[in-house]
Design an enzyme around this catalytic site. Structure first.
Site, PDB file in Angstrom:
ATOM      1  N   TYR A 147      -2.569  -1.386  10.124  1.00 56.19           N
ATOM      2  CA  TYR A 147      -2.636  -1.701   8.696  1.00 56.19           C
ATOM      3  C   TYR A 147      -1.383  -1.223   7.965  1.00 56.19           C
ATOM      4  O   TYR A 147      -0.765  -1.984   7.219  1.00 56.19           O
ATOM      5  CB  TYR A 147      -3.885  -1.065   8.082  1.00 56.19           C
ATOM      6  CG  TYR A 147      -3.984  -1.246   6.584  1.00 56.19           C
ATOM      7  CD1 TYR A 147      -4.411  -2.463   6.051  1.00 56.19           C
ATOM      8  CD2 TYR A 147      -3.647  -0.213   5.713  1.00 56.19           C
ATOM      9  CE1 TYR A 147      -4.485  -2.640   4.679  1.00 56.19           C
ATOM     10  CE2 TYR A 147      -3.730  -0.383   4.340  1.00 56.19           C
ATOM     11  CZ  TYR A 147      -4.149  -1.596   3.830  1.00 56.19           C
ATOM     12  OH  TYR A 147      -4.221  -1.765   2.471  1.00 56.19           O
ATOM     13  N   SER A 156       0.844  -1.196   0.000  1.00 56.89           N
ATOM     14  CA  SER A 156       0.000   0.000   0.000  1.00 56.89           C
ATOM     15  C   SER A 156       0.874   1.238   0.000  1.00 56.89           C
ATOM     16  O   SER A 156       2.014   1.208   0.494  1.00 56.89           O
ATOM     17  CB  SER A 156      -0.906   0.005   1.232  1.00 56.89           C
ATOM     18  OG  SER A 156      -1.516   1.275   1.406  1.00 56.89           O
TER      19      SER A 156
END
Length: 309
Positions: free
Chosen positions: A200, A187
């Site tokens: 995350y 990400s």
């Protein structure tokens, strides 16, 4: 020519060289078909099958369709069998390629032996480690995470353990054949500590480090291992954000990302995300991590949620 003049000329030359290299890298990302043209048979030359985790929806589903269009047979692995069967039928009817489905919950520890048994004997040329989950449906501070103990375990198992275990499973066959492609989905949040998405973003940072280290180890074996670090993609995880210049549909992102296979061991996947990444890198952490910005962001999210209700 005195020392001071020579010093400034050297600094200027170094500056020009550094930014020439950066500009060249940017142009390569902007025009991958020109710099790194892939033959039509590139993907099928790696093997007959592509294995994709999290393949029943979003980016994983888009990779399954796109690789099938390139002539690959597909193995899609995800939690819900009915969704997998539906996607498999769509791919088979659309492309004519074979599709195997494996129902597995990547938040669990006991799934890998069954996955390995189901893909045994397949000539796997491509692995897409796509499966991932958020630690919380909405951004929040670490201690405000709902069911925090369960969430911690689930994120570690799904986002961090799964790519390592899947690589351990499939990499030996690629090493034996001296060819293969592994795409690890990280990400854009992996590159900086990210308040309100702390667990995350940390898990995706692990994926980025693991992927690039693994490429250094196995590049000489003829295996391409690339880490993708996208920002906004319209998927169930992002509540199907409205696509725009930055936020891409899953199909758009995947199609462009596959053109960037030879760009390097890390890519944002598309130019808008690379530009966004560059901008974020230029913002001082003192601003990104400020209490004021965190509070304003949480207020914005809460207001958006009230609008949707």
């Amino acid at each position: 020519m005195d020392f001071l003049e020579l010093f400034f000329i050297s600094i200027g030359t170094l500056f020009v060289l550094v930014y020439t290299v950066k500009l060249t890298g940017f142009l390569k990302t902007l025009f991958p078909k020109t710099w790194y043209p892939l033959p039509h048979s590139f993907f099928t030359s790696l093997g007959e099958w592509a294995v994709i985790t999290g393949g029943s929806d979003g980016i994983g589903k888009a990779y399954a369709f796109e690789l099938a269009k390139h002539g690959m047979n597909i193995v899609i692995i995800s939690r819900t069998l009915e969704k997998l069967k539906k996607v498999a039928k769509e791919i088979e009817e659309t492309t004519g390629q074979q599709v195997k489905v494996i129902a597995a919950d990547f938040t669990k520890d006991d799934i890998y032996k069954r996955i390995e048994e189901n893909i045994q004997g397949l000539n796997v040329g491509i692995l897409v480690n796509n499966v991932g989950i958020l630690s919380s449906t909405l951004p929040c501070r670490f201690l405000d995470t709902e069911n925090i103990d369960t969430s911690i375990t689930n994120v570690i198992n799904c986002n961090m353990k799964s790519p390592v275990k899947m690589c351990k499973m499939i990499l030996p066959g690629m090493e034996k054949r001296q060819k293969g492609l592994i795409l690890n989905l990280s990400s854009g949040l992996a590159y900086t500590p990210c308040p309100l998405f702390t667990i995350y973003s940390a898990s995706k940072g692990f994926v980025e480090r693991f992927s690039r280290g693994l490429q250094a180890e196995y590049k000489s074996k003829g295996i391409i291992i690339q880490c993708l670090t996208p920002f906004g993609v319209s998927t169930p995880m992002t509540n199907y954000q409205k696509p725009n210049f930055v936020t891409k549909t899953a199909g758009e992102f995947v199609k462009v990302s596959l053109e960037n296979i030879m760009v390097g061991d890390q890519t944002y996947g598309c130019i808008p995300h690379a530009i966004l990444g560059w901008i974020i890198w230029k913002i001082p952490l003192k601003i990104l991590h400020s209490e004021v910005l965190q509070r304003k962001f949480l207020e914005y999210v809460n207001q958006r949620m009230k609008t949707f209700k």
